[in-house]
Design a protein around this motif. Sequence first.
Motif, mmCIF file in Angstrom:
data_model
loop_
_atom_site.group_PDB
_atom_site.id
_atom_site.type_symbol
_atom_site.label_atom_id
_atom_site.label_comp_id
_atom_site.label_asym_id
_atom_site.label_seq_id
_atom_site.Cartn_x
_atom_site.Cartn_y
_atom_site.Cartn_z
ATOM 1 N N ARG B 57 0.663 -1.334 0.156
ATOM 2 C CA ARG B 57 0.067 0.008 -0.291
ATOM 3 C C ARG B 57 0.718 1.548 -0.210
ATOM 4 O O ARG B 57 1.700 0.900 0.494
ATOM 5 C CB ARG B 57 -1.050 -0.132 1.364
ATOM 6 C CG ARG B 57 -2.126 -0.879 1.176
ATOM 7 C CD ARG B 57 -2.961 0.120 2.717
ATOM 8 N NE ARG B 57 -3.703 -1.814 2.496
ATOM 9 C CZ ARG B 57 -4.954 -1.819 1.918
ATOM 10 N NH1 ARG B 57 -5.353 -0.306 1.143
ATOM 11 N NH2 ARG B 57 -5.886 -2.720 1.649
ATOM 12 N N THR B 76 -5.805 4.211 -1.903
ATOM 13 C CA THR B 76 -6.866 4.041 -1.690
ATOM 14 C C THR B 76 -7.878 5.219 -1.589
ATOM 15 O O THR B 76 -7.376 6.622 -1.089
ATOM 16 C CB THR B 76 -7.153 4.199 0.102
ATOM 17 O OG1 THR B 76 -6.366 2.254 0.040
ATOM 18 C CG2 THR B 76 -8.807 3.104 0.136
ATOM 19 N N SER B 106 -9.104 1.067 -4.216
ATOM 20 C CA SER B 106 -8.045 0.758 -4.147
ATOM 21 C C SER B 106 -7.166 0.761 -5.505
ATOM 22 O O SER B 106 -8.239 -0.498 -5.894
ATOM 23 C CB SER B 106 -7.638 -0.251 -3.263
ATOM 24 O OG SER B 106 -7.418 0.704 -2.193
#
Lengths: 239, 407
Positions: B57, B76, B106
Amino acid sequence: MSFIILRRALQLNLPHKHAIYNSLRVLQIKNYSVYPPNYVEPIYHPDQLKKLSSDERKELLHKNIKPPLQNQNASVFFDPILRKFVNHVMKGGNKAMARQIIEEAFEKVKRIQIRKFHLEKDVKKQEVILTNPLEIFHKAVENCKPVLDVTPVKKGGVVYKVPVAVPDHKAQFLAFRWLVDSSREHEPRRSHTGEYFSDRLAKELLDACDNLGKTIKKKVELHKLCEANKAYAHYRWTK
Amino acid sequence: MALRILQNEVLIHHIGVVQRMLSSAPRPAVVTDTVNPVNKEHASQEKTKSKIIKTFRTEEIDPVKHTENHLARFYTMPEELSQKLFRHGGLTRKFADLCQVFTETSIMVRQPFLEIKSYIERINFSKPAVRMVLYGKPGHGKSVTLSHLVNYGHNAGFLLVHVPWVNTFMRRCKDASPSESKPGMMDVPINAAAWLVHFRTQNQHLLQKLNLMTSKPYKYGPRDSFEAGVPITELIDFGVGRAKYACDLVEDLLREIKAYSNSGLFRTMVVIDGFNGLYAPFVITERRKVLNARCTLAMPFLEMSRFDWCNGVVVVSVDRLAHHDMFNAESDLPLYLLGKEGWEHLDPFIPIHVDKYNAAELNSAIEYYIDRRWIQHPSGKTKEGIAELSALCAGNGHDLMKLCGPL
């Protein structure tokens, strides 16, 4: 063998030969294997191979082994109970379609459960939610398995339904059949509600996992019947 | 000439493949983390909060700031923004379903997006509009790249003219009726009104801030006429309310936008997914009737993708699935999919190839699925399971999603 004789009989010029052929077809031997009895079942999954001891492996080296079935594979995602369940969902020999439908149902189960999981902010409550569809399936089948079944016994011209204990393979068979049957009820409803078989199977699996729903009701009803016929139980072994 | 371009394209494609094959050694996503200064900051912040850092991420939610350091990482979108941009379409249906299940939107930062972004940053906007064409196999992420780009356009202050999927009105239109203003053509009133709603929601902030006015009087029906100097928002509201005139209104609206862009008031980004659908025969879903008449709603979008205006950038994708005979389509390359007419319309353009996942992207996608519980099977988290999934999907993102469905 008998099949060959029958085919020969068909070639003869007899009157009503087709009627004779049809009436004699029952003589055909069922479940005739192309492999002689000295052939052993195959080991197709790495997990099974790991369980074998070195002695067993040595023994297998010199044996004739059957080939694995078309739907037995060595994938890490393979599940033998699920493989069997596919056969119960199948219609008209279309196994690929049956497998696809079950996969869809699993995906739907997962979608429902995962969304529930992510919306739940409390970590302790999250842990309770089952999200693995295979786990849900196993639990559902386990919950649907009956302990007792009734078998017809003729006594003095009356057929009694006598409760008997169910072997595991038959219990599993009944669980599969009930799961599929209760999902198949009112099947053409799809045109009205847009609800597919996979939708109802997913719902049924989730319900059965929580000991609820139509399938569990079928099991409970069978148990009730056995309870009602408890008095005949001794007919199982008396003549 | 076109043939030469095609050969050139094939050649470039092959060179790309060879390069990728040479550099296909698995690059762990973890390595890039140490390079990324932004993530370092976040890492230090997170350490204080004693959170687990997820290597797949990135905390950078603004696509304008996405760089090579964020490659193969998921960002995100804020919930309100994804609602604003994609409420009326824009994410593919399956991807939107997945977002609904994951309760977050996302998107992975990938090379094609960065390529487009770098081009847009270097464009001289006083010159005619630059056109870019995304192409690639189905499931490799053209539409998701465009969604990412829409987010970029929004954050960079572009006015968005976004068509989520051309075939919603070219093949699966809700309703079709003969056009009154253009004899011999067909109107798709409901789809046109729906597009106006989409346009209005995506550009709320700009429409309020700029307070655009119409430049000339418009007359739609005997009682429905607008004088010059009426707010454009009023025009849009009228089109949404009176779907009958929506098709004509879209044309007028886009002409106004083009004129304003030329004057340099704002910059416009045109994003059209499945552009080759505009060149397919117009089909009415009921009884699969093919009409000789052209669709009126296609015209303004074709007009927007010309190069006779400035302060604009046009990014379109060509897709096998938008082809009129998708099961028999022979190629994914723009020359085949656009056809002669479409090619001549878009020529010259910048081709952008959306390729399959490389090793790092695939790893990161699988990790993301494991984190979001899309992969549930205990074996799916093991080395063997991941190897099996990567082999089966062959780098195709859509296939990976489908494969992990029942797991």
